[in-house]
Scaffold this motif. Structure first.
Motif, PDB file in Angstrom:
ATOM      1  N   PHE A 220      -3.831   2.979  -6.119  1.00  9.26           N
ATOM      2  CA  PHE A 220      -4.116   3.373  -4.555  1.00  9.26           C
ATOM      3  C   PHE A 220      -5.615   3.320  -4.535  1.00  9.26           C
ATOM      4  O   PHE A 220      -6.101   2.827  -3.472  1.00  9.26           O
ATOM      5  CB  PHE A 220      -3.339   4.590  -4.417  1.00  9.26           C
ATOM      6  CG  PHE A 220      -3.205   5.127  -2.807  1.00  9.26           C
ATOM      7  CD1 PHE A 220      -2.827   4.095  -2.025  1.00  9.26           C
ATOM      8  CD2 PHE A 220      -3.832   6.144  -2.504  1.00  9.26           C
ATOM      9  CE1 PHE A 220      -3.096   4.501  -0.793  1.00  9.26           C
ATOM     10  CE2 PHE A 220      -3.791   6.477  -1.291  1.00  9.26           C
ATOM     11  CZ  PHE A 220      -3.354   5.599  -0.379  1.00  9.26           C
TER      12      PHE A 220
ATOM     13  N   TYR B  56       1.762  11.088   4.692  1.00  7.20           N
ATOM     14  CA  TYR B  56       2.993  11.670   4.217  1.00  7.20           C
ATOM     15  C   TYR B  56       2.250  12.754   3.297  1.00  7.20           C
ATOM     16  O   TYR B  56       2.885  13.874   3.164  1.00  7.20           O
ATOM     17  CB  TYR B  56       3.514  10.577   3.342  1.00  7.20           C
ATOM     18  CG  TYR B  56       4.226  10.941   2.023  1.00  7.20           C
ATOM     19  CD1 TYR B  56       5.680  11.385   2.206  1.00  7.20           C
ATOM     20  CD2 TYR B  56       3.417  10.959   0.767  1.00  7.20           C
ATOM     21  CE1 TYR B  56       6.284  11.818   1.018  1.00  7.20           C
ATOM     22  CE2 TYR B  56       4.198  11.525  -0.281  1.00  7.20           C
ATOM     23  CZ  TYR B  56       5.691  11.781  -0.141  1.00  7.20           C
ATOM     24  OH  TYR B  56       6.383  12.177  -1.215  1.00  7.20           O
ATOM     25  N   ASP B  57       1.116  12.469   2.556  1.00  4.08           N
ATOM     26  CA  ASP B  57       0.486  13.582   1.686  1.00  4.08           C
ATOM     27  C   ASP B  57       0.131  14.860   2.529  1.00  4.08           C
ATOM     28  O   ASP B  57       0.582  15.996   2.023  1.00  4.08           O
ATOM     29  CB  ASP B  57      -0.447  12.856   1.045  1.00  4.08           C
ATOM     30  CG  ASP B  57      -1.201  13.931  -0.109  1.00  4.08           C
ATOM     31  OD1 ASP B  57      -0.291  14.423  -0.873  1.00  4.08           O
ATOM     32  OD2 ASP B  57      -2.407  14.107  -0.281  1.00  4.08           O
TER      33      ASP B  57
ATOM     34  N   ASN C 258       1.331   9.557  -5.611  1.00  2.00           N
ATOM     35  CA  ASN C 258       1.265  10.919  -4.517  1.00  2.00           C
ATOM     36  C   ASN C 258      -0.031  10.788  -3.593  1.00  2.00           C
ATOM     37  O   ASN C 258      -0.660  11.906  -3.444  1.00  2.00           O
ATOM     38  CB  ASN C 258       1.196  11.965  -5.359  1.00  2.00           C
ATOM     39  CG  ASN C 258       2.495  12.004  -6.389  1.00  2.00           C
ATOM     40  OD1 ASN C 258       3.599  11.797  -5.585  1.00  2.00           O
ATOM     41  ND2 ASN C 258       2.430  12.494  -7.388  1.00  2.00           N
ATOM     42  N   GLY C 259      -0.503   9.600  -3.058  1.00  2.00           N
ATOM     43  CA  GLY C 259      -1.573   9.583  -2.097  1.00  2.00           C
ATOM     44  C   GLY C 259      -2.913   9.957  -2.726  1.00  2.00           C
ATOM     45  O   GLY C 259      -3.939  10.078  -2.157  1.00  2.00           O
ATOM     46  N   LYS C 260      -2.913   9.891  -4.186  1.00  2.00           N
ATOM     47  CA  LYS C 260      -4.178  10.369  -4.871  1.00  2.00           C
ATOM     48  C   LYS C 260      -5.196   8.936  -5.313  1.00  2.00           C
ATOM     49  O   LYS C 260      -4.469   8.168  -5.896  1.00  2.00           O
ATOM     50  CB  LYS C 260      -4.108  11.165  -6.142  1.00  2.00           C
ATOM     51  CG  LYS C 260      -3.017  12.425  -5.843  1.00  2.00           C
ATOM     52  CD  LYS C 260      -3.935  13.486  -5.436  1.00  2.00           C
ATOM     53  CE  LYS C 260      -3.287  14.561  -5.367  1.00  2.00           C
ATOM     54  NZ  LYS C 260      -2.235  14.739  -4.209  1.00  2.00           N
TER      55      LYS C 260
ATOM     56  N   GLY D 166      -0.780   0.945   6.149  1.00  4.76           N
ATOM     57  CA  GLY D 166      -0.057   1.814   4.889  1.00  4.76           C
ATOM     58  C   GLY D 166      -0.812   2.844   4.454  1.00  4.76           C
ATOM     59  O   GLY D 166      -0.223   3.764   3.955  1.00  4.76           O
ATOM     60  N   TYR D 167      -2.102   2.915   4.337  1.00  4.95           N
ATOM     61  CA  TYR D 167      -2.976   3.833   3.991  1.00  4.95           C
ATOM     62  C   TYR D 167      -2.896   5.146   4.869  1.00  4.95           C
ATOM     63  O   TYR D 167      -2.563   6.233   4.314  1.00  4.95           O
ATOM     64  CB  TYR D 167      -4.569   3.437   3.960  1.00  4.95           C
ATOM     65  CG  TYR D 167      -5.317   4.568   3.498  1.00  4.95           C
ATOM     66  CD1 TYR D 167      -5.586   4.359   1.852  1.00  4.95           C
ATOM     67  CD2 TYR D 167      -6.153   5.272   3.999  1.00  4.95           C
ATOM     68  CE1 TYR D 167      -6.347   5.346   1.454  1.00  4.95           C
ATOM     69  CE2 TYR D 167      -6.884   6.147   3.624  1.00  4.95           C
ATOM     70  CZ  TYR D 167      -7.306   6.202   2.100  1.00  4.95           C
ATOM     71  OH  TYR D 167      -8.193   7.219   1.632  1.00  4.95           O
TER      72      TYR D 167
ATOM     73  N   GLY E 177      -2.417  -4.393   7.777  1.00  9.82           N
ATOM     74  CA  GLY E 177      -1.517  -3.781   6.915  1.00  9.82           C
ATOM     75  C   GLY E 177      -1.778  -2.968   6.164  1.00  9.82           C
ATOM     76  O   GLY E 177      -1.301  -1.862   6.038  1.00  9.82           O
ATOM     77  N   VAL E 178      -2.976  -3.103   5.072  1.00 12.03           N
ATOM     78  CA  VAL E 178      -3.420  -2.135   4.419  1.00 12.03           C
ATOM     79  C   VAL E 178      -4.038  -0.759   5.129  1.00 12.03           C
ATOM     80  O   VAL E 178      -3.562   0.170   4.530  1.00 12.03           O
ATOM     81  CB  VAL E 178      -4.632  -2.710   3.384  1.00 12.03           C
ATOM     82  CG1 VAL E 178      -5.331  -1.551   2.674  1.00 12.03           C
ATOM     83  CG2 VAL E 178      -4.044  -3.884   2.608  1.00 12.03           C
TER      84      VAL E 178
ATOM     85  N   GLY F 244       0.896   3.763  -2.877  1.00 16.95           N
ATOM     86  CA  GLY F 244       0.333   5.035  -2.489  1.00 16.95           C
ATOM     87  C   GLY F 244       1.244   6.122  -2.699  1.00 16.95           C
ATOM     88  O   GLY F 244       0.981   7.041  -3.415  1.00 16.95           O
ATOM     89  N   LEU F 245       2.347   5.996  -2.504  1.00 15.33           N
ATOM     90  CA  LEU F 245       3.464   6.973  -2.892  1.00 15.33           C
ATOM     91  C   LEU F 245       3.553   7.275  -4.217  1.00 15.33           C
ATOM     92  O   LEU F 245       3.800   8.432  -5.008  1.00 15.33           O
ATOM     93  CB  LEU F 245       4.936   6.578  -2.168  1.00 15.33           C
ATOM     94  CG  LEU F 245       4.832   6.520  -0.660  1.00 15.33           C
ATOM     95  CD1 LEU F 245       6.237   6.293  -0.077  1.00 15.33           C
ATOM     96  CD2 LEU F 245       4.389   8.011  -0.196  1.00 15.33           C
TER      97      LEU F 245
ATOM     98  N   ILE G  76      -0.300   5.778   6.608  1.00 11.39           N
ATOM     99  CA  ILE G  76       1.160   6.418   6.517  1.00 11.39           C
ATOM    100  C   ILE G  76       1.041   7.027   5.105  1.00 11.39           C
ATOM    101  O   ILE G  76       1.727   8.380   5.080  1.00 11.39           O
ATOM    102  CB  ILE G  76       2.198   5.122   6.148  1.00 11.39           C
ATOM    103  CG1 ILE G  76       2.231   4.702   7.672  1.00 11.39           C
ATOM    104  CG2 ILE G  76       3.734   5.787   5.822  1.00 11.39           C
ATOM    105  CD1 ILE G  76       3.027   3.305   7.540  1.00 11.39           C
ATOM    106  N   VAL G  77       0.562   6.675   4.112  1.00 10.04           N
ATOM    107  CA  VAL G  77       0.505   7.593   2.674  1.00 10.04           C
ATOM    108  C   VAL G  77      -0.088   8.797   3.092  1.00 10.04           C
ATOM    109  O   VAL G  77       0.263   9.775   2.367  1.00 10.04           O
ATOM    110  CB  VAL G  77      -0.126   6.737   1.575  1.00 10.04           C
ATOM    111  CG1 VAL G  77      -0.297   7.372   0.665  1.00 10.04           C
ATOM    112  CG2 VAL G  77       0.806   5.477   1.346  1.00 10.04           C
ATOM    113  N   LYS G  78      -1.239   8.733   3.626  1.00  6.72           N
ATOM    114  CA  LYS G  78      -2.210  10.164   3.850  1.00  6.72           C
ATOM    115  C   LYS G  78      -1.551  11.017   4.580  1.00  6.72           C
ATOM    116  O   LYS G  78      -1.410  12.236   4.386  1.00  6.72           O
ATOM    117  CB  LYS G  78      -3.485   9.510   4.586  1.00  6.72           C
ATOM    118  CG  LYS G  78      -4.334   8.941   3.466  1.00  6.72           C
ATOM    119  CD  LYS G  78      -5.120  10.143   2.525  1.00  6.72           C
ATOM    120  CE  LYS G  78      -5.583   9.598   1.155  1.00  6.72           C
ATOM    121  NZ  LYS G  78      -5.740  10.315   0.095  1.00  6.72           N
TER     122      LYS G  78
ATOM    123  N   THR H  79       0.905  -1.214  -0.050  1.00  6.84           N
ATOM    124  CA  THR H  79      -0.030  -0.085  -0.049  1.00  6.84           C
ATOM    125  C   THR H  79       0.811   1.242   0.106  1.00  6.84           C
ATOM    126  O   THR H  79       0.669   2.157  -0.722  1.00  6.84           O
ATOM    127  CB  THR H  79      -0.973   0.110   1.334  1.00  6.84           C
ATOM    128  OG1 THR H  79      -1.513  -1.379   1.337  1.00  6.84           O
ATOM    129  CG2 THR H  79      -2.048   1.145   1.237  1.00  6.84           C
ATOM    130  N   ILE H  80       1.706   1.088   0.826  1.00  6.22           N
ATOM    131  CA  ILE H  80       2.892   2.497   1.054  1.00  6.22           C
ATOM    132  C   ILE H  80       3.513   2.775  -0.517  1.00  6.22           C
ATOM    133  O   ILE H  80       3.173   3.782  -1.081  1.00  6.22           O
ATOM    134  CB  ILE H  80       3.784   2.305   1.868  1.00  6.22           C
ATOM    135  CG1 ILE H  80       3.287   2.332   3.316  1.00  6.22           C
ATOM    136  CG2 ILE H  80       4.888   3.350   1.890  1.00  6.22           C
ATOM    137  CD1 ILE H  80       4.156   1.972   4.719  1.00  6.22           C
TER     138      ILE H  80
END
Lengths: 216, 251
Positions: free
Chosen positions: A105, B50-51, A93-95, B43-44, B39-40, A89-90, B46-48, A85-86
């Motif tokens: 994502f 980060y953004d 860009n988290g979109k 991960g979600y 996990g998902v 997602g990266l 973390i991404v959010k 997912t990371i």
């Protein structure tokens, strides 16, 4: 050195606590800007708290794998889900959606997270019903009141219930808007009084549990 | 049908069925879905984060707008990570002190204003109205603003507070008030329970609706095939467990 380890954190709490309590009573643009800025700061600091949590999760599962504890293989599934997912997602860009098109994502969100989350909470319906069957016996007058209120609200929340007992819809609204509201209000007042008392204790250094133990 | 939607339907159906297998008993299929969920979700998050935090709150204002004051929260946040260095772990107290101090300071006036004074103000309302110069009393139960409901609300709030806060012995009039408070509490707990059950039922209906939709031929009968696979796997696992001795009970 003891000052930096013990007194400095208490001093920071005292000063920041008094400043931001006073901020509410200063309707000046500078005061409002300070509040906006510190709200952003708290969000940024909160991001670091996530790092602490994720590191802890990583550590727990790494130990599980290293010691070959029962179910250690599932820790790999967790790692795979998280890292996959990371990375995806990266990459996007988290979109979840770009130009009206779902990204990979977004796919993870729609076809993995939403069904998993929804089902996890949905199975609670069975366990709540099972718990209710075992514990909802009207052994006393108070228990009977609870049972009747629960049944009325359950009936009033579905079209079939309202069809069978036409009054249940209105009764449900009255219970939720008046009886339930009065109790929520009383509990809220109690919690708020407690929160204010605790905040004052923290600001004036009477409550120090948040500093943790360890070396002075 | 686009491939990603078809694949998504199969994955969503499989994961939903795997979670539902817990209704039989704890099993590897459920554990697989459960760990994947954790996990998902992490991960979600973390991404959010980060953004939102790294890009929008730090990178863009600092690099594009030159707002270097953001180095302060960055520094405070970094102090939190000092917990991993035993000799410098005390530095994390500074970060926690800042967060707790700001949080407490912000809470005091806002909680008093919004949750204490406002709630008291809404509770202490006129028990009768004046209509065209003469007093009147409205009995409409379905209108939360009616005079009868104002009386009920007042009695409810006062009696529940009596039950919780008066530590004197509950006897005489105090006992009556406290007992009334208990009855109000029981109604509220029952209502909360009924409301929660129906909310969960709504989620369950949502999941079942998806399963029914994914059982259609345009999705390759995903629900039916995966139901057969899940039941077969569960039955096979169940058979392998029969021969094994029951594990010792915890505790």
């Amino acid at each position: 050195m003891n000052f930096f380890r013990r007194q400095l954190p208490l001093l920071i709490t005292l000063v920041t606590g008094l400043v931001f309590a006073a901020q509410y009573y200063v309707p000046h643009p500078a005061s409002e800007e300070m509040l906006t800025n510190v709200t952003k700061w708290l969000q940024i600091i909160g991001g670091f708290a996530l790092v602490l949590g994720v590191t802890s999760l990583f550590h727990i599962h790494a130990v599980k794998i290293r010691r070959r504890e029962p179910g250690w293989g599932y820790s790999f599934v967790l790692y795979a889900g998280m890292l996959g997912t990371i990375v995806i997602g990266l990459w996007h860009n988290g979109k979840e959606v770009v130009n009206g098109t779902m990204t990979a994502f977004g796919w993870i969100y729609n076809f993995m997270m939403v069904p998993l989350q929804g089902t996890m909470f949905a199975i609670l319906a069975f366990f709540i019903a099972s718990a209710a069957y075992r514990s909802f016996r009207a052994r006393s007058r108070e228990a009977a009141v609870l049972l009747v209120a629960a049944v009325i609200v359950m009936m009033g929340r579905v079209p079939l219930g309202e069809y069978l007992v036409p009054l249940s819809g209105d009764l449900t609204q009255w219970i939720l808007n008046v009886l339930n509201a009065s109790v929520r209000r009383a509990i809220l007042i109690g919690i708020s009084l407690g929160a204010v008392a605790l905040s004052l204790k923290i600001i004036f250094g009477i409550e120090r549990a948040y500093l943790g133990g360890g070396k002075e | 049908m686009p491939f990603e939607i078809l694949l998504g339907a199969w994955v969503a159906t499989g994961l939903t069925l795997f979670i539902f297998t817990f209704l039989y008993q704890d099993n590897p299929l459920f554990k697989l879905a459960e760990h994947l969920y954790v996990g998902v979700s992490v991960g979600y998050a973390i991404v959010k984060t980060y953004d939102t935090v790294l890009i929008r709150l730090i990178y863009e204002p600092m690099v594009k707008q030159g707002d270097w004051s953001l180095l302060i929260p960055l520094g405070i946040g970094t102090l939190m990570l000092a917990r991993y260095v035993p000799k410098a772990a005390w530095l994390s107290r500074i970060a926690f002190a800042f967060i707790v101090g700001v949080g407490s300071g912000l809470a005091i006036p806002r909680v008093i204003s919004s949750y204490i004074l406002k709630q008291v103000e809404d509770t202490v309302r006129p028990l009768a109205s004046i209509v065209q110069g003469s007093p009147s009393f409205t009995y409409d139960l379905l209108n939360p603003a009616s005079n009868l409901n104002a009386v009920v609300l007042l009695v409810g709030v006062v009696s529940v507070l009596f039950y919780f806060f008066f530590s004197i012995e509950h006897k005489g009039p105090v006992k009556v008030a406290a007992h009334t408070g208990i009855l109000f509490l029981m109604v509220a707990f029952g209502a909360a329970f009924g409301y929660t059950v129906m909310a969960r039922m709504s989620l369950l209906i949502g999941r079942l609706t998806d399963l029914i939709e994914y059982a259609e031929p345009r999705y390759g009968l995903a629900s039916l095939w995966l139901l057969a696979v899940t039941v077969t796997l569960l039955a096979a696992w169940s058979l392998t467990q029969r021969g094994k001795a029951a594990p010792p009970a915890d505790g």
